[in-house]
Design a protein around this motif. Structure first.
Motif, PDB file in Angstrom:
ATOM      1  N   ILE A   1      49.259  36.165 -44.944  1.00 33.48           N
ATOM      2  CA  ILE A   1      48.426  36.541 -46.085  1.00 33.48           C
ATOM      3  C   ILE A   1      48.463  38.060 -46.141  1.00 33.48           C
ATOM      4  O   ILE A   1      48.067  38.722 -45.186  1.00 33.48           O
ATOM      5  CB  ILE A   1      46.979  36.039 -45.929  1.00 33.48           C
ATOM      6  CG1 ILE A   1      46.948  34.519 -45.921  1.00 33.48           C
ATOM      7  CG2 ILE A   1      46.101  36.596 -47.047  1.00 33.48           C
ATOM      8  CD1 ILE A   1      45.587  33.909 -45.699  1.00 33.48           C
ATOM      9  N   MET A   2      48.985  38.589 -47.245  1.00 28.61           N
ATOM     10  CA  MET A   2      49.134  40.034 -47.421  1.00 28.61           C
ATOM     11  C   MET A   2      49.918  40.664 -46.266  1.00 28.61           C
ATOM     12  O   MET A   2      49.676  41.783 -45.855  1.00 28.61           O
ATOM     13  CB  MET A   2      47.764  40.705 -47.552  1.00 28.61           C
ATOM     14  CG  MET A   2      46.993  40.260 -48.769  1.00 28.61           C
ATOM     15  SD  MET A   2      45.284  40.860 -48.872  1.00 28.61           S
ATOM     16  CE  MET A   2      45.437  42.568 -48.401  1.00 28.61           C
ATOM     17  N   GLY A   3      50.847  39.905 -45.680  1.00 25.39           N
ATOM     18  CA  GLY A   3      51.668  40.407 -44.591  1.00 25.39           C
ATOM     19  C   GLY A   3      51.047  40.279 -43.206  1.00 25.39           C
ATOM     20  O   GLY A   3      51.682  40.611 -42.214  1.00 25.39           O
ATOM     21  N   TYR A   4      49.846  39.756 -43.107  1.00 26.18           N
ATOM     22  CA  TYR A   4      49.152  39.622 -41.820  1.00 26.18           C
ATOM     23  C   TYR A   4      49.180  38.168 -41.364  1.00 26.18           C
ATOM     24  O   TYR A   4      49.047  37.249 -42.174  1.00 26.18           O
ATOM     25  CB  TYR A   4      47.689  40.071 -41.938  1.00 26.18           C
ATOM     26  CG  TYR A   4      47.536  41.530 -42.234  1.00 26.18           C
ATOM     27  CD1 TYR A   4      47.510  42.469 -41.208  1.00 26.18           C
ATOM     28  CD2 TYR A   4      47.433  41.986 -43.541  1.00 26.18           C
ATOM     29  CE1 TYR A   4      47.375  43.817 -41.473  1.00 26.18           C
ATOM     30  CE2 TYR A   4      47.300  43.335 -43.819  1.00 26.18           C
ATOM     31  CZ  TYR A   4      47.276  44.243 -42.779  1.00 26.18           C
ATOM     32  OH  TYR A   4      47.143  45.576 -43.053  1.00 26.18           O
ATOM     33  N   ILE A   5      49.362  37.966 -40.052  1.00 25.69           N
ATOM     34  CA  ILE A   5      49.340  36.612 -39.526  1.00 25.69           C
ATOM     35  C   ILE A   5      48.259  36.413 -38.455  1.00 25.69           C
ATOM     36  O   ILE A   5      47.919  35.292 -38.131  1.00 25.69           O
ATOM     37  CB  ILE A   5      50.712  36.198 -38.950  1.00 25.69           C
ATOM     38  CG1 ILE A   5      51.154  37.137 -37.848  1.00 25.69           C
ATOM     39  CG2 ILE A   5      51.761  36.116 -40.044  1.00 25.69           C
ATOM     40  CD1 ILE A   5      52.340  36.628 -37.042  1.00 25.69           C
ATOM     41  N   ARG A   6      47.730  37.487 -37.906  1.00 28.57           N
ATOM     42  CA  ARG A   6      46.693  37.389 -36.871  1.00 28.57           C
ATOM     43  C   ARG A   6      45.319  37.389 -37.522  1.00 28.57           C
ATOM     44  O   ARG A   6      45.030  38.224 -38.376  1.00 28.57           O
ATOM     45  CB  ARG A   6      46.790  38.551 -35.894  1.00 28.57           C
ATOM     46  CG  ARG A   6      48.114  38.672 -35.200  1.00 28.57           C
ATOM     47  CD  ARG A   6      48.253  37.823 -33.996  1.00 28.57           C
ATOM     48  NE  ARG A   6      47.270  38.270 -33.015  1.00 28.57           N
ATOM     49  CZ  ARG A   6      46.867  37.550 -32.003  1.00 28.57           C
ATOM     50  NH1 ARG A   6      47.361  36.369 -31.806  1.00 28.57           N
ATOM     51  NH2 ARG A   6      45.980  38.010 -31.166  1.00 28.57           N
ATOM     52  N   ILE A   7      44.466  36.434 -37.099  1.00 27.81           N
ATOM     53  CA  ILE A   7      43.102  36.377 -37.608  1.00 27.81           C
ATOM     54  C   ILE A   7      42.124  36.216 -36.452  1.00 27.81           C
ATOM     55  O   ILE A   7      42.489  35.740 -35.373  1.00 27.81           O
ATOM     56  CB  ILE A   7      42.887  35.218 -38.613  1.00 27.81           C
ATOM     57  CG1 ILE A   7      43.261  33.872 -38.003  1.00 27.81           C
ATOM     58  CG2 ILE A   7      43.651  35.465 -39.902  1.00 27.81           C
ATOM     59  CD1 ILE A   7      42.904  32.675 -38.875  1.00 27.81           C
ATOM     60  N   ARG A   8      40.914  36.634 -36.686  1.00 23.65           N
ATOM     61  CA  ARG A   8      39.812  36.437 -35.744  1.00 23.65           C
ATOM     62  C   ARG A   8      38.834  35.479 -36.414  1.00 23.65           C
ATOM     63  O   ARG A   8      38.283  35.781 -37.467  1.00 23.65           O
ATOM     64  CB  ARG A   8      39.117  37.767 -35.430  1.00 23.65           C
ATOM     65  CG  ARG A   8      37.971  37.628 -34.450  1.00 23.65           C
ATOM     66  CD  ARG A   8      37.417  38.979 -34.016  1.00 23.65           C
ATOM     67  NE  ARG A   8      38.411  39.693 -33.215  1.00 23.65           N
ATOM     68  CZ  ARG A   8      39.049  40.803 -33.589  1.00 23.65           C
ATOM     69  NH1 ARG A   8      38.795  41.360 -34.763  1.00 23.65           N
ATOM     70  NH2 ARG A   8      39.925  41.385 -32.803  1.00 23.65           N
ATOM     71  N   LEU A   9      38.641  34.310 -35.808  1.00 28.24           N
ATOM     72  CA  LEU A   9      37.750  33.305 -36.380  1.00 28.24           C
ATOM     73  C   LEU A   9      36.303  33.725 -36.138  1.00 28.24           C
ATOM     74  O   LEU A   9      35.923  34.080 -35.022  1.00 28.24           O
ATOM     75  CB  LEU A   9      38.021  31.939 -35.750  1.00 28.24           C
ATOM     76  CG  LEU A   9      39.458  31.436 -35.928  1.00 28.24           C
ATOM     77  CD1 LEU A   9      39.671  30.164 -35.128  1.00 28.24           C
ATOM     78  CD2 LEU A   9      39.776  31.208 -37.390  1.00 28.24           C
ATOM     79  N   ILE A  10      35.484  33.683 -37.192  1.00 27.92           N
ATOM     80  CA  ILE A  10      34.108  34.161 -37.108  1.00 27.92           C
ATOM     81  C   ILE A  10      33.114  33.006 -37.137  1.00 27.92           C
ATOM     82  O   ILE A  10      32.350  32.813 -36.192  1.00 27.92           O
ATOM     83  CB  ILE A  10      33.810  35.159 -38.247  1.00 27.92           C
ATOM     84  CG1 ILE A  10      34.770  36.349 -38.167  1.00 27.92           C
ATOM     85  CG2 ILE A  10      32.364  35.635 -38.182  1.00 27.92           C
ATOM     86  CD1 ILE A  10      34.717  37.270 -39.355  1.00 27.92           C
TER      87      ILE A  10
END
Length: 47
Positions: free
Chosen positions: A9-18
């Motif tokens: 998404i928008m070039g990002y693949i790392r996410i932090r689940l909140i």
């Protein structure tokens, strides 16, 4: 908890689940300082 998106998404693949909301999660795009909502099918939890 950190996870990896299956599709960028928008070039990002790392996410932090909140916060979990039913079958979706509020997550932060790591490095973009943006919050998104993703379904459980969209990511893999990092070990």
């Amino acid at each position: 908890m950190l996870a990896t998106l299956k599709f960028p998404i928008m070039g990002y693949i790392r996410i932090r689940l909140i916060v979990k909301k039913g079958y979706k999660w509020l997550a932060e795009l790591v490095g973009a300082d943006l919050e998104i909502e993703v379904s459980e099918d969209d990511f893999i939890i990092d070990k």
